[in-house]
Design an enzyme around this catalytic site. Structure first.
Site, PDB file in Angstrom:
ATOM      1  N   ASN A 229      10.384 -24.155 -19.471  1.00 20.56           N
ATOM      2  CA  ASN A 229      10.956 -24.456 -20.785  1.00 20.56           C
ATOM      3  C   ASN A 229      11.804 -25.718 -20.785  1.00 20.56           C
ATOM      4  O   ASN A 229      11.887 -26.416 -21.789  1.00 20.56           O
ATOM      5  CB  ASN A 229      11.798 -23.269 -21.261  1.00 20.56           C
TER       6      ASN A 229
ATOM      7  N   ASP B  29       4.806 -17.674 -14.701  1.00 25.29           N
ATOM      8  CA  ASP B  29       5.734 -18.134 -13.675  1.00 25.29           C
ATOM      9  C   ASP B  29       6.298 -16.942 -12.895  1.00 25.29           C
ATOM     10  O   ASP B  29       6.437 -17.003 -11.661  1.00 25.29           O
ATOM     11  CB  ASP B  29       6.867 -18.963 -14.286  1.00 25.29           C
ATOM     12  N   ARG B  30       6.582 -15.860 -13.600  1.00 27.84           N
ATOM     13  CA  ARG B  30       7.079 -14.655 -12.924  1.00 27.84           C
ATOM     14  C   ARG B  30       5.997 -14.051 -12.040  1.00 27.84           C
ATOM     15  O   ARG B  30       6.265 -13.654 -10.896  1.00 27.84           O
ATOM     16  CB  ARG B  30       7.559 -13.644 -13.964  1.00 27.84           C
TER      17      ARG B  30
END
Length: 246
Positions: free
Chosen positions: A9, A103-104
């Site tokens: 982000n 991403d996690r």
């Protein structure tokens, strides 16, 4: 060579994956208006990649801007990785599997590949993310909250007199700057500790706790057993690239 990109982000991080090694890349804070110029500068002189793999959590317009730069510089398609039901030894806890931030998912895959054990991943960037992982690779789920930095920014936007001065960490503040800074950090630490206690109580065993992300360092002094890792998303992307090649 594969070009790996972690498109967050706030920041874009990239690195070449050459053979079985993550080579030195770059990282920068991005904005929609400056992204193409920043990428062209970052990638000047970079060899032609075989593939360009991206873990993205940004809005479609930014993904399209990235695609345009990749096509212009390398004449290659951009492959956006999305969270699957299961892959790389990880079983996604989300019923809507693509709703888990990729991403996690990739960071969990990198952790699991390094050590198959019960563990909690603390990610701290724009958001604070917590994910619980069993030794067999089952993702139990997690939590999302504002990072300390985002808490402070939100207070600055929404209140008239909190000010923009950077504060110091203290248990009981006698000025606004310290109160805002300490409140944001201690809130994050309290959430992390509560999450860990709950998961450990549910599983009946202690868990390792791993942290990554641009904002994790300010939490480390208050969480002495939090182990610092770096580039987990890129390392997970590298695993994805290797799996796709086999």
């Amino acid at each position: 060579m594969n070009l790996l990109i972690d498109f967050g982000n706030t920041r874009l991080k990239w690195a070449p994956w050459i053979g079985s090694r993550l080579a030195e890349g770059g990282v920068f804070a991005h904005a929609e208006a400056t992204l193409p110029a920043m990428l062209e500068r970052e990638w000047a002189g970079l060899p032609q990649p075989e593939r360009v793999l991206v873990a993205s959590v940004v809005k479609p317009e930014l993904e399209q801007a990235l695609e345009g730069v990749v096509a212009s510089l390398f004449a290659r398609p951009t492959q956006f990785v999305r969270s699957p039901v299961n892959a790389l030894g990880i079983v996604n806890a989300y019923a809507e599997h693509v709703r888990l931030g990729v991403d996690r998912f990739l960071a969990l895959a990198a952790l699991h590949a390094k050590a198959a054990r019960g563990q909690i991943l603390v990610g701290c960037g724009t958001a604070l993310t917590l994910d619980a992982l069993c030794a067999d690779g089952r993702h139990l789920g997690g939590l999302i909250a504002p990072s300390p930095q985002l808490m402070r920014e939100a207070l600055g936007r929404s209140t008239a007199r909190t000010g923009g001065a950077r504060g110091m960490l203290t248990e009981i503040a006698d000025n606004t700057a310290d109160a805002v800074h300490s409140g944001s950090v201690l809130a994050a630490v309290a959430l992390i500790e509560r999450f860990r206690r709950g998961v450990e109580r549910s599983l009946g065993s202690p868990l390792a706790m791993i942290g990554d992300g641009g904002g994790i360092d300010e939490l480390l002094p208050l969480l002495p057993d939090l182990q610092r890792e770096r580039d987990l998303v890129l390392r997970g992307l590298a695993l994805w690239a290797e799996q796709a090649r086999t």
